[in-house]
Design an enzyme around this catalytic site. Structure first.
Site, mmCIF file in Angstrom:
data_model
loop_
_atom_site.group_PDB
_atom_site.id
_atom_site.type_symbol
_atom_site.label_atom_id
_atom_site.label_comp_id
_atom_site.label_asym_id
_atom_site.label_seq_id
_atom_site.Cartn_x
_atom_site.Cartn_y
_atom_site.Cartn_z
ATOM 1 N N TRP A 185 0.840 -1.198 0.000
ATOM 2 C CA TRP A 185 0.000 0.000 0.000
ATOM 3 C C TRP A 185 0.880 1.254 0.000
ATOM 4 O O TRP A 185 1.855 1.348 0.745
ATOM 5 C CB TRP A 185 -0.924 0.005 1.231
ATOM 6 C CG TRP A 185 -1.714 1.284 1.290
ATOM 7 C CD1 TRP A 185 -2.736 1.652 0.471
ATOM 8 C CD2 TRP A 185 -1.496 2.373 2.189
ATOM 9 N NE1 TRP A 185 -3.174 2.902 0.796
ATOM 10 C CE2 TRP A 185 -2.432 3.376 1.858
ATOM 11 C CE3 TRP A 185 -0.594 2.605 3.237
ATOM 12 C CZ2 TRP A 185 -2.506 4.591 2.547
ATOM 13 C CZ3 TRP A 185 -0.675 3.813 3.919
ATOM 14 C CH2 TRP A 185 -1.623 4.791 3.571
ATOM 15 N N ASP A 353 -14.913 12.841 -2.890
ATOM 16 C CA ASP A 353 -14.420 11.514 -2.501
ATOM 17 C C ASP A 353 -15.302 10.941 -1.395
ATOM 18 O O ASP A 353 -16.475 11.318 -1.233
ATOM 19 C CB ASP A 353 -12.933 11.634 -2.095
ATOM 20 C CG ASP A 353 -12.144 10.366 -2.371
ATOM 21 O OD1 ASP A 353 -12.251 9.431 -1.566
ATOM 22 O OD2 ASP A 353 -11.435 10.300 -3.390
ATOM 23 N N ASP A 354 -14.744 10.058 -0.625
ATOM 24 C CA ASP A 354 -15.455 9.318 0.425
ATOM 25 C C ASP A 354 -16.157 10.267 1.417
ATOM 26 O O ASP A 354 -15.712 11.390 1.617
ATOM 27 C CB ASP A 354 -14.394 8.490 1.170
ATOM 28 C CG ASP A 354 -14.993 7.347 1.952
ATOM 29 O OD1 ASP A 354 -16.224 7.282 2.064
ATOM 30 O OD2 ASP A 354 -14.209 6.524 2.450
ATOM 31 N N ARG A 433 -9.624 -2.543 7.207
ATOM 32 C CA ARG A 433 -10.175 -1.192 7.142
ATOM 33 C C ARG A 433 -11.642 -1.215 7.599
ATOM 34 O O ARG A 433 -12.507 -0.592 6.991
ATOM 35 C CB ARG A 433 -10.056 -0.599 5.736
ATOM 36 C CG ARG A 433 -9.921 0.915 5.764
ATOM 37 C CD ARG A 433 -10.093 1.568 4.407
ATOM 38 N NE ARG A 433 -9.772 2.982 4.511
ATOM 39 C CZ ARG A 433 -10.340 3.927 3.791
ATOM 40 N NH1 ARG A 433 -11.243 3.629 2.887
ATOM 41 N NH2 ARG A 433 -9.994 5.176 3.947
ATOM 42 N N LYS A 467 -15.282 7.577 -9.233
ATOM 43 C CA LYS A 467 -14.066 6.939 -8.714
ATOM 44 C C LYS A 467 -14.512 5.668 -8.006
ATOM 45 O O LYS A 467 -15.205 5.716 -6.999
ATOM 46 C CB LYS A 467 -13.356 7.884 -7.742
ATOM 47 C CG LYS A 467 -12.168 7.262 -7.026
ATOM 48 C CD LYS A 467 -11.432 8.307 -6.182
ATOM 49 C CE LYS A 467 -10.327 7.673 -5.353
ATOM 50 N NZ LYS A 467 -9.578 8.661 -4.563
ATOM 51 N N TRP A 468 -14.155 4.525 -8.580
ATOM 52 C CA TRP A 468 -14.590 3.217 -8.070
ATOM 53 C C TRP A 468 -13.450 2.657 -7.227
ATOM 54 O O TRP A 468 -12.389 2.341 -7.756
ATOM 55 C CB TRP A 468 -14.890 2.307 -9.257
ATOM 56 C CG TRP A 468 -15.304 0.904 -8.936
ATOM 57 C CD1 TRP A 468 -14.607 -0.032 -8.225
ATOM 58 C CD2 TRP A 468 -16.513 0.256 -9.345
ATOM 59 N NE1 TRP A 468 -15.291 -1.213 -8.159
ATOM 60 C CE2 TRP A 468 -16.475 -1.074 -8.838
ATOM 61 C CE3 TRP A 468 -17.624 0.656 -10.087
ATOM 62 C CZ2 TRP A 468 -17.506 -1.986 -9.064
ATOM 63 C CZ3 TRP A 468 -18.642 -0.263 -10.313
ATOM 64 C CH2 TRP A 468 -18.574 -1.568 -9.797
ATOM 65 N N ASP A 469 -13.704 2.509 -5.944
ATOM 66 C CA ASP A 469 -12.653 2.080 -5.031
ATOM 67 C C ASP A 469 -12.883 0.639 -4.591
ATOM 68 O O ASP A 469 -13.993 0.086 -4.746
ATOM 69 C CB ASP A 469 -12.647 3.008 -3.802
ATOM 70 C CG ASP A 469 -11.249 3.239 -3.254
ATOM 71 O OD1 ASP A 469 -10.379 2.381 -3.480
ATOM 72 O OD2 ASP A 469 -11.040 4.267 -2.597
ATOM 73 N N ASN A 471 -11.126 -1.357 -1.294
ATOM 74 C CA ASN A 471 -10.081 -1.113 -0.304
ATOM 75 C C ASN A 471 -9.646 -2.291 0.549
ATOM 76 O O ASN A 471 -9.157 -2.082 1.664
ATOM 77 C CB ASN A 471 -10.527 0.035 0.618
ATOM 78 C CG ASN A 471 -10.231 1.387 -0.019
ATOM 79 O OD1 ASN A 471 -9.139 1.603 -0.534
ATOM 80 N ND2 ASN A 471 -11.199 2.281 -0.007
ATOM 81 N N CYS A 516 -9.722 2.515 -8.692
ATOM 82 C CA CYS A 516 -8.889 2.750 -7.518
ATOM 83 C C CYS A 516 -9.002 1.526 -6.631
ATOM 84 O O CYS A 516 -10.063 0.913 -6.535
ATOM 85 C CB CYS A 516 -9.402 3.992 -6.791
ATOM 86 S SG CYS A 516 -8.536 4.335 -5.255
ATOM 87 N N ASP A 538 -1.971 5.713 -3.444
ATOM 88 C CA ASP A 538 -2.385 6.642 -2.396
ATOM 89 C C ASP A 538 -1.209 7.506 -1.959
ATOM 90 O O ASP A 538 -1.383 8.474 -1.234
ATOM 91 C CB ASP A 538 -2.908 5.875 -1.174
ATOM 92 C CG ASP A 538 -4.417 5.688 -1.238
ATOM 93 O OD1 ASP A 538 -5.044 6.225 -2.169
ATOM 94 O OD2 ASP A 538 -4.967 5.002 -0.355
HETATM 95 C C1 GLA Z 1 -8.788 4.779 -0.611
HETATM 96 C C2 GLA Z 1 -8.400 5.565 -1.842
HETATM 97 C C3 GLA Z 1 -8.227 7.009 -1.497
HETATM 98 C C4 GLA Z 1 -9.501 7.538 -0.920
HETATM 99 C C5 GLA Z 1 -9.920 6.712 0.275
HETATM 100 C C6 GLA Z 1 -11.287 7.102 0.769
HETATM 101 O O1 GLA Z 1 -7.753 4.734 0.296
HETATM 102 O O2 GLA Z 1 -7.247 5.036 -2.410
HETATM 103 O O3 GLA Z 1 -7.863 7.746 -2.627
HETATM 104 O O4 GLA Z 1 -10.510 7.521 -1.890
HETATM 105 O O5 GLA Z 1 -9.954 5.326 -0.032
HETATM 106 O O6 GLA Z 1 -11.672 6.350 1.842
#
Ligand code: GLA
Length: 728
Positions: A185, A353-354, A433, A467-469, A471, A516, A538
């Site tokens: 990461w 974003d989030d 997470r 932005k499709w994440d 994690n 993402c 990130d």
């Molecule tokens: C991940 C993404 C970041 C951001 C966070 C939001 O870590 O890589 O760019 O969008 O989530 O929680």
């Protein structure tokens, strides 16, 4: 069965003696050739892969055998069983418990379409009746071959596929230098290079989701050297287009020949094929260069822009992303002011974003809310459309973040659908997470995930970008939906994801979608068929980005590299990098910013405005030009690269000093590349009042710039410069 076998083999022998005695099947691009040949016993072998020769038939006289194998060449798609003893591309286990598969040539055909020629070669095992079709798409001007394999169970009982590589590639050299990628990461795409020794080197991911965060399904193979060379030597570069568990293997046999296999990792993934059913492997793509890693990258990039990346070849907007500037704490007001600032700096999109969703378990941190995709009206009472429309009213596009494959235990979704969570009965459901993975093998979950995208799009007609994440990785893998067929989990998760993405692309062909996965955790050409770009890492620290982007760009084109300017120091790094260096770094990919603009001083704002303005003047080169790397940060104290327009009339050069220089030594000379030696170029350093190069603002001959005339004074760590070139 036995009688059939004898008749089949006799037929094969008869036809091969009569007409197919070493029939050559050429798979050719402009400069590259893969030659397959049907041996007189019906086995398909690889005759040659490398530079193109005018008369492929000449290879027939060439004894490719080095061992005691009667001069037989290597099998084009080696199978477990028969006389083959190495790492197989295909290993099947049959209902009677046997493991042997022997494939014989049946037929082949080639058909051109557009700029590519597709060749299909059908093979069959006369005993098990397993059919294997090898499909090769030769992309002519890109010099890239894309291969996949279709395996059909022609028998009457189920067959278990234990290994099912997409393709096999044989190469013959004295020495093989393997360059591959590792990391973690915020530390993706470090480079490892090693001279291969006998036996097998394996690069594998068993992470399920976020499969590429630690290693990438791609490689470069340099022949007869122990250094990755930019402009010299033979290099094969390849990548597997798959967003899940993968395995690349490099086996050097006793005759010193190397077999490269690329495919889905067989880890916990024995795939049962019912009678009549087919399994189609993902694509394995590769290119061959006689001009080092540079030409190999250019070939892959050209292919990516023309075929491999969704919307490849188009120029995407600059943006301000809210994450590092606001994290979870924002109000509508915060967002509107960021939009104002983005607009006044000349950026073209704002990405929320989030943190914008979930009511009962509000997403005010990473412990809650994932899964509950409704606007958190306590935080944003006016809703998303209000913010998106405001962005549009300021001339900006609008983007929004989702992470639809995941769920927090603290969410309504987790309570309503506990069976949708990836899990193994009786075992701990480990959190990472604070979240779990949803089981995308389940069609209901696929509908839900599609619905998250679809419903988010319905929040406003002014959403241009998503932005499709994703994690986390998978732990204690398992699916309530698959019952006893848990072996299908890893494969069908990815197939489920792709089927959702297909639906999304049918309905939303023009929406920009970023891939993402905590940064570059899903950086592969399987995902890129559906996504416009990736969030490269990130880690936005510009010095870290030198290495991450250098390596990413070996395989993937700059148009997919989301690259943002953030504050210093920030959550990943204590480096207090000058803003100019941060911009110059971010501008070598798809430029964005990821900070609170209000924290910039007036001078910094002025520099930002200037860098953004000049980026728009040359960014089409970053998105569509050919890359030439002038210095590798791994080889010395500089990273330098340039992008040149296809007609060689324009170029942009980026230079970065990554380590303090002994000033007594003086300025370093770079040889530009890719220009027309006969043309003259006006060279202008951008974003400075005083240039670091004596030749700035003047017109120089292409051969002079490429011959060693370019020596900008970049002497201290974090010195950087961007030059724009335009032919007279
Ligand atoms: C991940 C993404 C970041 C951001 C966070 C939001 O870590 O890589 O760019 O969008 O989530 O929680």
């Amino acid at each position: 069965m036995r009688k059939h076998l004898i008749i089949f083999v006799l037929l094969v022998l008869a036809s091969s003696v009569a007409e197919a005695r070493k029939t050559v099947i050429p798979i050719e691009t402009e400069h590259t050739q893969l030659l397959l040949a049907v041996r007189d016993n019906g086995v398909l072998e690889t005759l040659h892969f490398g530079a193109k020769v005018a008369d492929p038939e000449a290879f027939l006289a060439f004894d490719t055998g080095r061992g005691e194998d009667n001069g037989d060449g290597p099998m084009a798609y080696p199978t477990a069983g028969g006389r083959f003893l190495g790492q197989p591309a295909l290993h099947a286990k049959y209902a009677d418990g046997t493991h042997n598969t022997e494939l014989f040539y049946v037929s082949h055909l080639s058909r051109p379409a557009g700029g590519a020629v597709t060749t299909e070669v059908l093979l069959k095992d006369p005993v098990s009746l397993l059919e294997v079709k090898l499909v090769f798409v030769a992309c002519l001007k890109e010099d890239v071959i894309v291969t996949h394999t279709e395996i059909v169970n022609g028998g009457k009982k189920p067959v278990e596929l234990l290994d099912y590589a997409s393709g096999s590639l044989y190469v013959d050299a004295d020495k093989y230098l393997l360059t591959h990628f590792y990391g973690g990461w915020a530390n993706e795409m470090n480079i490892d290079s090693e001279v291969l020794t006998h036996d097998t080197k394996v690069i594998e991911s068993r992470r399920g989701t976020q499969a590429t965060q630690c290693s990438n399904p791609s490689f470069l193979l340099s022949m007869d050297t122990d250094r990755l060379q930019e402009n010299a030597g033979e290099v094969i570069a390849g990548a597997l287009a798959w967003s899940g568990n993968f395995r690349l293997s490099f086996e050097m046999d006793e005759s010193h020949r190397l077999n490269v296999l690329a495919g889905i990792s067989p880890y916990a993934s024995a795939y049962t094929l019912a009678p009549g059913k087919a399994f189609v492997t993902p694509d394995f793509l590769y290119t061959f260069s006689q001009r080092g890693a540079g030409q190999a990258s250019r070939n892959l990039h050209a292919w990516a822009r023309n075929y491999g990346v969704y919307g490849g070849g188009q120029v995407n907007p600059t943006l301000l992303n809210s994450w590092e500037g606001a994290y979870f704490s924002f109000t509508t007001e915060t967002l509107l002011r960021m939009i104002d600032d983005a607009a006044s700096m000349g950026l073209e999109m704002f990405v929320l974003d989030d943190g914008w969703f979930a009511k009962d378990y509000p997403r005010d941190g990473d412990a809650s809310g994932l899964g509950d995709w409704e606007v958190n009206t306590a935080k944003l009472p006016e809703g998303i459309d209000y913010v998106a429309s405001y962005a549009h009213s300021k001339g900006l596009k609008f983007g929004i973040w989702i992470e639809p494959e995941m769920v927090n235990p603290q969410s309504n979704l987790a309570h309503r659908h506990p069976d949708w969570v990836v899990q193994s009965p009786g075992r701990e459901q480990y959190q990472s997470r604070n979240q779990w993975v949803l089981d995308l093998t389940n069609p209901k979950v696929q509908d839900f995930v599609f619905g998250v995208f679809d419903n988010t799009m319905k929040l406003s007609k002014n959403i241009d970008y998503v932005k499709w994440d994703c994690n986390r990785t998978v732990a204690n893998f398992g699916s309530m939906y698959l019952g006893e067929e848990q072996d299908r989990f890893f494969v069908e998760y990815v197939q489920g994801l792709y089927s959702v993405m297909k639906r999304i692309r049918e309905k939303y062909p023009d929406v920009l979608v970023q891939c993402c996965s905590s940064g570059g955790g899903r950086l592969d050409y399987g995902a890129m068929k559906y996504f416009n770009e990736v969030w490269t890492s990130d880690n936005t620290d510009a010095m870290s980005r030198v290495y991450i982007q250098y390596a990413t760009n070996l395989i993937y084109p700059a148009c997919v590299m989301g690259s943002h300017v953030s504050a210093v120091p920030n959550h990943q790094s204590g480096n207090v990098t000058p803003l100019k260096f941060r911009f110059d770094m971010a501008c070598s990919g798809r430029l964005g910013m990821e900070l609170q603009p209000r924290t910039l001083t007036e001078r910094e704002r002025a520099l930002a405005d200037r860098c953004i303005r000049s980026y728009k003047q040359y960014r089409d080169l970053v998105f569509t030009g050919d890359v030439y790397r002038l210095a590798s940060p791994y080889d010395g104290d500089y990273y330098a690269l340039m992008y040149v327009s296809q007609d060689r009339s324009r170029a942009v050069v980026f230079t970065y000093c990554v380590k303090y220089q002994n000033r007594a030594v003086g300025a370093r000379t770079f040889r530009m590349d890719g220009l027309d030696p006969a043309r003259r170029y006006k060279v202008t350093e951008l974003n400075v009042n005083r240039s670091c190069w004596w030749g700035n603002g003047q017109v120089h001959a292409g051969d002079f710039l490429m011959g060693g005339g370019f020596n900008p004074k970049l002497l201290r760590t974090f010195d950087s410069a961007v030059f724009y070139l335009e032919a007279e």
